[in-house]
Design an enzyme around this catalytic site. Structure first.
Site, PDB file in Angstrom:
ATOM      1  N   ASP A 191       0.798  -1.139  -0.093  1.00  0.00           N
ATOM      2  CA  ASP A 191      -0.061   0.012  -0.149  1.00  0.00           C
ATOM      3  C   ASP A 191       0.722   1.112  -0.129  1.00  0.00           C
ATOM      4  O   ASP A 191       2.179   1.137   0.123  1.00  0.00           O
ATOM      5  CB  ASP A 191      -1.006  -0.072   1.203  1.00  0.00           C
ATOM      6  CG  ASP A 191      -2.063  -0.888   1.206  1.00  0.00           C
ATOM      7  OD1 ASP A 191      -2.471  -1.307  -0.007  1.00  0.00           O
ATOM      8  OD2 ASP A 191      -2.667  -1.058   2.293  1.00  0.00           O
ATOM      9  N   LYS A 199      -3.009   4.478  -3.411  1.00  0.00           N
ATOM     10  CA  LYS A 199      -2.629   5.959  -4.046  1.00  0.00           C
ATOM     11  C   LYS A 199      -2.987   7.059  -2.872  1.00  0.00           C
ATOM     12  O   LYS A 199      -3.423   6.723  -1.810  1.00  0.00           O
ATOM     13  CB  LYS A 199      -3.371   6.087  -5.279  1.00  0.00           C
ATOM     14  CG  LYS A 199      -4.973   6.340  -5.138  1.00  0.00           C
ATOM     15  CD  LYS A 199      -5.510   6.664  -6.335  1.00  0.00           C
ATOM     16  CE  LYS A 199      -7.045   7.045  -6.358  1.00  0.00           C
ATOM     17  NZ  LYS A 199      -7.736   7.283  -7.322  1.00  0.00           N
ATOM     18  N   MET A 201      -7.556   8.871   9.704  1.00  0.00           N
ATOM     19  CA  MET A 201      -7.954   9.400   8.415  1.00  0.00           C
ATOM     20  C   MET A 201      -8.942  10.497   8.458  1.00  0.00           C
ATOM     21  O   MET A 201     -10.179  10.469   8.014  1.00  0.00           O
ATOM     22  CB  MET A 201      -8.941   8.061   7.608  1.00  0.00           C
ATOM     23  CG  MET A 201      -7.787   6.989   7.312  1.00  0.00           C
ATOM     24  SD  MET A 201      -8.812   5.544   6.676  1.00  0.00           S
ATOM     25  CE  MET A 201      -9.389   4.719   8.310  1.00  0.00           C
TER      26      MET A 201
HETATM   27  N1  SAH Z   1      -3.348   0.136   9.571  1.00  0.00           N
HETATM   28  C1  SAH Z   1      -3.038   1.561   9.859  1.00  0.00           C
HETATM   29  C2  SAH Z   1      -3.718   2.636   9.660  1.00  0.00           C
HETATM   30  C3  SAH Z   1      -4.514   2.574   8.271  1.00  0.00           C
HETATM   31  S1  SAH Z   1      -5.652   4.046   8.071  1.00  0.00           S
HETATM   32  C4  SAH Z   1      -2.106   1.534  11.157  1.00  0.00           C
HETATM   33  O1  SAH Z   1      -2.392   0.676  12.215  1.00  0.00           O
HETATM   34  O2  SAH Z   1      -1.400   2.475  11.345  1.00  0.00           O
HETATM   35  C5  SAH Z   1      -4.546   5.365   7.459  1.00  0.00           C
HETATM   36  C6  SAH Z   1      -4.294   6.602   8.683  1.00  0.00           C
HETATM   37  O3  SAH Z   1      -3.535   6.306   9.736  1.00  0.00           O
HETATM   38  C7  SAH Z   1      -3.892   7.727   7.731  1.00  0.00           C
HETATM   39  O4  SAH Z   1      -5.057   8.444   7.207  1.00  0.00           O
HETATM   40  C8  SAH Z   1      -3.598   8.505   9.345  1.00  0.00           C
HETATM   41  O5  SAH Z   1      -4.580   8.926  10.095  1.00  0.00           O
HETATM   42  C9  SAH Z   1      -2.988   7.353  10.074  1.00  0.00           C
HETATM   43  N2  SAH Z   1      -1.288   7.238   9.737  1.00  0.00           N
HETATM   44  C10 SAH Z   1      -0.814   6.246   9.270  1.00  0.00           C
HETATM   45  N3  SAH Z   1       0.572   6.627   9.519  1.00  0.00           N
HETATM   46  C11 SAH Z   1       0.933   7.849   9.935  1.00  0.00           C
HETATM   47  C12 SAH Z   1       1.860   8.402  10.480  1.00  0.00           C
HETATM   48  N4  SAH Z   1       3.147   8.015   9.998  1.00  0.00           N
HETATM   49  N5  SAH Z   1       1.727   9.526  10.842  1.00  0.00           N
HETATM   50  C13 SAH Z   1       0.474   9.931  11.264  1.00  0.00           C
HETATM   51  N6  SAH Z   1      -0.605   9.300  11.127  1.00  0.00           N
HETATM   52  C14 SAH Z   1      -0.268   8.218  10.198  1.00  0.00           C
END
Ligand code: SAH
Length: 244
Positions: A35, A57, A169
């Site tokens: 992803d 994307k 998100m």
């Molecule tokens: N499965 C992932 C989350 C997927 S949803 C997990 O467990 O982290 C994707 C969302 O995660 C983004 O929109 C944002 O809100 C958050 N996110 C992911 N990586 C991030 C990062 N390095 N810093 C801040 N927010 C992050």
């Protein structure tokens, strides 16, 4: 004999936060389906002959519709031994890992789930925010800002006392989310943080309150998450991570 699909969490961004098991599988993988938000440094660990397929994307969760990703995983499982389905953070935290696992199971494909460090946990930690803290609260909640949770029917009354909210998100709907929290009775002076690119050298964070956060965070971009609650104020003494 079919191959096996490993639904694998890549952690929140910093490649050092990958698990040992995930790294071992990335080294072995014949195919890696990944992803957006997967660090290049992690992909460079793949063997030279591995097939790397990007399916995410910028502004939507997937470039390929979910059905096509599912079909791709099944197809590769018929032709290759080790397929790593690499997802940001943890595969089962808003990662649709459960849907992919169900599809694999329905199609008789062997799979394993390799948990990852979720951004929901790690990113607040890198900003010096404990999600629970003795004497302040006893629970936290991870929610998506993407869908209908924050329509008028979101009831902050269901929050337990001083529960910390971690909203993933949600950046593109920040204004709406904050209005909804206030409308539902959260105090406008409640501490709130937004953290962009958490755990990375480019990490940026904004600390404010519910009534000022929208104005204070106009320069923040995706990926970012929102943290709301009393424990956010502990960052004043706990900030430790030096970003660039
Ligand atoms: N499965 C992932 C989350 C997927 S949803 C997990 O467990 O982290 C994707 C969302 O995660 C983004 O929109 C944002 O809100 C958050 N996110 C992911 N990586 C991030 C990062 N390095 N810093 C801040 N927010 C992050």
């Amino acid at each position: 004999m079919g191959g096996k699909v490993y639904l694998t969490g890549a952690g929140p961004g910093d490649p050092d936060l990958l698990t040992v098991k995930a790294l071992r599988l990335i080294h072995q993988a014949d195919v890696i389906v990944y992803d957006r938000l997967i660090n290049d440094e992690i992909l460079r660990e793949a063997k030279k002959e591995a097939i790397l397929i990007y399916v995410g994307k910028e502004d939507s969760l997937h470039t390929l519709p979910q059905e096509e990703i599912n079909a791709l995983l099944v197809a590769y499982a018929h032709t290759h031994d080790t397929i790593v389905r690499l997802k940001g953070g943890d595969p089962l935290v808003f990662g649709r890992g459960g849907e992919e696992a169900l599809y694999l199971s329905k199609n008789g494909i062997a799979f394993e789930i390799i948990p990852g460090i979720s951004s929901a946990i790690a990113v607040p930690a890198y900003a010096g925010i404990p999600l629970t803290h003795r004497g302040i609260n006893t629970s936290f909640r991870i929610i998506t800002g993407h869908q209908t949770v924050f329509s008028e029917d979101f009831d902050a009354g269901v929050l337990r006392e001083n529960e910390t909210l971690v909203i993933l998100m949600g950046l593109h709907r920040l204004d709406k989310i904050i209005r909804s929290l206030l409308y539902n009775g959260l105090d406008s002076s409640l501490p709130c943080a937004i953290i962009e690119n958490g755990t990375m050298p480019t990490q940026k964070q904004v600390f404010a309150t519910l009534d000022t956060i929208v104005d204070e965070s106009r320069h923040i971009h995706s990926p970012a998450l929102i943290v709301v609650g009393e424990t956010v104020s502990l960052h004043k003494n706990l900030e430790w991570f030096q970003s660039l």
